[in-house]
Scaffold this motif. Sequence first.
Motif, PDB file in Angstrom:
ATOM      1  N   GLU A  28       0.830  -1.204   0.000  1.00 60.50           N
ATOM      2  CA  GLU A  28       0.000   0.000   0.000  1.00 60.50           C
ATOM      3  C   GLU A  28       0.868   1.259   0.000  1.00 60.50           C
ATOM      4  OE1 GLU A  28      -3.542   0.039   2.162  1.00 60.50           O
ATOM      5  OE2 GLU A  28      -3.845   2.170   1.740  1.00 60.50           O
ATOM      6  N   ARG A  29       1.944   1.255   0.785  1.00 59.46           N
ATOM      7  CA  ARG A  29       2.843   2.425   0.816  1.00 59.46           C
ATOM      8  C   ARG A  29       3.464   2.653  -0.558  1.00 59.46           C
ATOM      9  NH1 ARG A  29       6.165   0.626   6.174  1.00 59.46           N
ATOM     10  NH2 ARG A  29       4.590   1.197   7.708  1.00 59.46           N
ATOM     11  N   ARG A  30       3.967   1.565  -1.154  1.00 62.36           N
ATOM     12  CA  ARG A  30       4.638   1.709  -2.450  1.00 62.36           C
ATOM     13  C   ARG A  30       3.640   2.132  -3.520  1.00 62.36           C
ATOM     14  NH1 ARG A  30       9.681   0.265  -3.984  1.00 62.36           N
ATOM     15  NH2 ARG A  30      10.075   1.426  -2.082  1.00 62.36           N
ATOM     16  N   TRP A  31       2.409   1.587  -3.440  1.00 68.73           N
ATOM     17  CA  TRP A  31       1.358   1.932  -4.414  1.00 68.73           C
ATOM     18  C   TRP A  31       1.048   3.425  -4.343  1.00 68.73           C
ATOM     19  CZ3 TRP A  31      -4.001   3.059  -3.336  1.00 68.73           C
ATOM     20  CH2 TRP A  31      -4.786   3.169  -4.500  1.00 68.73           C
ATOM     21  N   ARG A  32       0.887   3.949  -3.119  1.00 63.53           N
ATOM     22  CA  ARG A  32       0.606   5.393  -2.956  1.00 63.53           C
ATOM     23  C   ARG A  32       1.742   6.229  -3.544  1.00 63.53           C
ATOM     24  NH1 ARG A  32      -3.783   6.325   0.047  1.00 63.53           N
ATOM     25  NH2 ARG A  32      -4.432   4.673   1.472  1.00 63.53           N
ATOM     26  N   GLN A  33       2.963   5.786  -3.299  1.00 63.18           N
ATOM     27  CA  GLN A  33       4.131   6.534  -3.825  1.00 63.18           C
ATOM     28  C   GLN A  33       4.120   6.534  -5.358  1.00 63.18           C
ATOM     29  OE1 GLN A  33       7.884   4.545  -3.080  1.00 63.18           O
ATOM     30  NE2 GLN A  33       8.799   5.738  -4.745  1.00 63.18           N
ATOM     31  N   LEU A  34       3.884   5.359  -5.956  1.00 67.00           N
ATOM     32  CA  LEU A  34       3.919   5.249  -7.423  1.00 67.00           C
ATOM     33  C   LEU A  34       2.785   6.051  -8.052  1.00 67.00           C
ATOM     34  CD1 LEU A  34       4.811   1.453  -7.750  1.00 67.00           C
ATOM     35  CD2 LEU A  34       6.317   3.383  -8.258  1.00 67.00           C
ATOM     36  N   VAL A  35       1.588   5.946  -7.467  1.00 68.42           N
ATOM     37  CA  VAL A  35       0.448   6.702  -8.006  1.00 68.42           C
ATOM     38  C   VAL A  35       0.720   8.207  -7.862  1.00 68.42           C
ATOM     39  CG1 VAL A  35      -2.009   7.200  -7.663  1.00 68.42           C
ATOM     40  CG2 VAL A  35      -1.216   4.831  -7.733  1.00 68.42           C
ATOM     41  N   GLY A  36       1.319   8.587  -6.744  1.00 62.10           N
ATOM     42  CA  GLY A  36       1.688   9.990  -6.528  1.00 62.10           C
ATOM     43  C   GLY A  36       2.673  10.487  -7.572  1.00 62.10           C
ATOM     44  N   GLN A  37       3.485   9.580  -8.097  1.00 59.16           N
ATOM     45  CA  GLN A  37       4.448   9.940  -9.144  1.00 59.16           C
ATOM     46  C   GLN A  37       3.818   9.923 -10.532  1.00 59.16           C
ATOM     47  OE1 GLN A  37       8.170   7.733  -6.883  1.00 59.16           O
ATOM     48  NE2 GLN A  37       7.723   7.114  -8.972  1.00 59.16           N
ATOM     49  N   GLY A  38       2.529   9.550 -10.587  1.00 58.92           N
ATOM     50  CA  GLY A  38       1.836   9.560 -11.876  1.00 58.92           C
ATOM     51  C   GLY A  38       1.798   8.217 -12.582  1.00 58.92           C
TER      52      GLY A  38
END
Length: 214
Positions: free
Chosen positions: A142-152
């Motif tokens: 979940e943490r990595r997913w939020r980071q990746l989505v935040g990066q577009g």
Amino acid sequence: MSADLVIAVDGPAASGKGAVATRLGQAYGLPVLDTGLLYRAVGVAASRAGVDPDDPEVTASVAGAVDLMALDDPALRTREAGELASRVAVHPGVRAALHAAQVGFSRRPGGAVLDGRDIGTVIAPWATAKLFVTARPEVRAERRWRQLVGQGETVTLAEVLEDIRRRDARDGGRLDAPMAPATDAVLLDTSEMTIDLAADAARRIVEAARANRA
Ligand code: C5P
């Protein structure tokens, strides 16, 4: 023995080790090296050169030639770079090519914080304090997913969880795997912790290790 403060922060992807390492660097005024970026740089350089990331020899020569100072390229933070990094990281020649730069960083006057997989075991087994930061795979995904989505990036949580499980298997599932905790590492499970709580807990571990050495 040196009084330099060297802190090894190891653990799997998205465990919180990067945030913990950054906070420890700030708290103690020490430089921080995210060693995952070195492997990502090799993976991305190999891909740009059209080199097969599973080729042990050619990737080792890419690792020998890569600019280890150019670590702020956003391309290194992508999902694809993480996957490439974990593929090139299995080659002993790649690991050997990145070894001296990491040891050199760890020997900076005053000390340093390094985060990775094998800092406490291979790069700086003499470190003052060793932490092994972990969290449940679902939490890490979940943490990595939020980071990746935040990066577009366009990716689902399920795909990121799959990535995490595959990378754990690759990083830890072979004889020369870099991801086993050092026998003298202190485990820090951040599953239920905010970054602030994890950073406080990490500082207490470092203080205890320092007191032990004194
Ligand atoms: O920590 P990060 O996700 O950036 O690391 C990317 C990959 O690089 C890891 O999955 C691992 O295979 C490899 N790596 C390693 N040793 C390190 C740091 C990273 O093998 N010290």
